[in-house]
Scaffold this motif. Structure first.
Motif, PDB file in Angstrom:
ATOM      1  N   ASN A 126       0.859  -1.180   0.000  1.00 39.71           N
ATOM      2  CA  ASN A 126       0.000   0.000   0.000  1.00 39.71           C
ATOM      3  C   ASN A 126       0.897   1.232   0.000  1.00 39.71           C
ATOM      4  O   ASN A 126       2.101   1.127   0.183  1.00 39.71           O
ATOM      5  CB  ASN A 126      -0.890   0.036   1.249  1.00 39.71           C
ATOM      6  N   ASP A 166       1.089   3.353   2.309  1.00 36.32           N
ATOM      7  CA  ASP A 166       1.606   3.643   3.647  1.00 36.32           C
ATOM      8  C   ASP A 166       2.063   2.411   4.429  1.00 36.32           C
ATOM      9  O   ASP A 166       2.485   2.527   5.580  1.00 36.32           O
ATOM     10  CB  ASP A 166       0.570   4.413   4.455  1.00 36.32           C
ATOM     11  N   SER A 167       2.008   1.208   3.818  1.00 31.81           N
ATOM     12  CA  SER A 167       2.462   0.015   4.534  1.00 31.81           C
ATOM     13  C   SER A 167       2.697  -1.143   3.571  1.00 31.81           C
ATOM     14  O   SER A 167       2.245  -1.114   2.422  1.00 31.81           O
ATOM     15  CB  SER A 167       1.450  -0.408   5.604  1.00 31.81           C
ATOM     16  N   GLU A 170       2.833  -6.603   9.305  1.00 35.44           N
ATOM     17  CA  GLU A 170       2.633  -5.317   8.646  1.00 35.44           C
ATOM     18  C   GLU A 170       3.709  -4.342   9.120  1.00 35.44           C
ATOM     19  O   GLU A 170       3.997  -4.240  10.312  1.00 35.44           O
ATOM     20  CB  GLU A 170       1.250  -4.739   8.963  1.00 35.44           C
ATOM     21  N   LYS A 193       4.786  -0.246   8.602  1.00 40.27           N
ATOM     22  CA  LYS A 193       4.377   1.060   8.097  1.00 40.27           C
ATOM     23  C   LYS A 193       5.528   1.694   7.321  1.00 40.27           C
ATOM     24  O   LYS A 193       6.696   1.580   7.701  1.00 40.27           O
ATOM     25  CB  LYS A 193       3.987   1.998   9.254  1.00 40.27           C
ATOM     26  N   VAL A 246       7.108   5.267   6.052  1.00 34.27           N
ATOM     27  CA  VAL A 246       7.073   6.676   6.440  1.00 34.27           C
ATOM     28  C   VAL A 246       7.891   7.488   5.440  1.00 34.27           C
ATOM     29  O   VAL A 246       8.592   6.934   4.584  1.00 34.27           O
ATOM     30  CB  VAL A 246       7.595   6.872   7.883  1.00 34.27           C
ATOM     31  N   THR A 250      11.535   6.525   5.058  1.00 34.66           N
ATOM     32  CA  THR A 250      11.900   5.159   4.674  1.00 34.66           C
ATOM     33  C   THR A 250      12.782   5.195   3.431  1.00 34.66           C
ATOM     34  O   THR A 250      12.463   5.854   2.449  1.00 34.66           O
ATOM     35  CB  THR A 250      10.646   4.310   4.384  1.00 34.66           C
ATOM     36  N   THR A 253       3.057  -0.804  16.407  1.00 33.65           N
ATOM     37  CA  THR A 253       3.392  -0.901  14.990  1.00 33.65           C
ATOM     38  C   THR A 253       4.901  -0.880  14.771  1.00 33.65           C
ATOM     39  O   THR A 253       5.674  -0.574  15.679  1.00 33.65           O
ATOM     40  CB  THR A 253       2.769   0.269  14.189  1.00 33.65           C
ATOM     41  N   GLU A 305       7.749   0.821  12.095  1.00 33.95           N
ATOM     42  CA  GLU A 305       7.963   1.815  11.049  1.00 33.95           C
ATOM     43  C   GLU A 305       9.270   1.502  10.344  1.00 33.95           C
ATOM     44  O   GLU A 305      10.326   1.403  10.978  1.00 33.95           O
ATOM     45  CB  GLU A 305       8.007   3.229  11.628  1.00 33.95           C
TER      46      GLU A 305
END
Length: 124
Positions: free
Chosen positions: A48, A50-51, A63, A65, A67, A70, A104, A106
């Motif tokens: 996706n 964002d992830s 999952e 995330k 950012v 990244t 989560t 990141e």
């Protein structure tokens, strides 16, 4: 003669002690090198904006995330090249260095290589 032997033994002990201290320091630096970072290794299942979802060797889906900071790295052969999110594809093998943020993860870095498609047999 005895003092010379004592001196040699003392030097040998000092050398061994220094070697042991160097090994301990190296092990400590490796343990602390990534701090609280987590590594997620597996195959991309879903991407996706964002992830990403990664299927690990243990069969677990994780999952991570994505950012703004990244970094993406494409690995082909022995060469790493800068990449971008759009270069990722479902099925790619990934190693993600991520920082836990509450419940989560990141991603700091996503290193990936294209999946290896099974060889296609040609008919004789």
């Amino acid at each position: 003669m005895l003092r010379r032997r004592e001196k040699v033994m003392t030097t040998s002990i000092q050398t061994k002690l220094c070697g042991l201290l160097a090994i301990v320091a190296l092990m400590a630096s490796v343990a602390l090198a990534h701090g609280d970072k987590k590594h997620v290794i597996g195959t991309l299942e879903k991407i996706n904006a964002d992830s990403v979802m990664v299927k690990t060797a243990a069969g677990k889906s994780v999952e991570v995330k994505l950012v703004a900071t990244t970094m993406y790295v494409s690995h082909a052969g022995n060469v790493d090249k800068p990449a971008k999110l759009a270069d990722l594809a479902v099925g790619d093998r990934v190693v993600i260095h991520a920082t836990p943020k509450g419940e989560t993860l990141e991603a700091n870095e996503v290193k990936f290589s294209a999946s290896v498609a099974p060889a296609v047999k040609s008919k004789p």
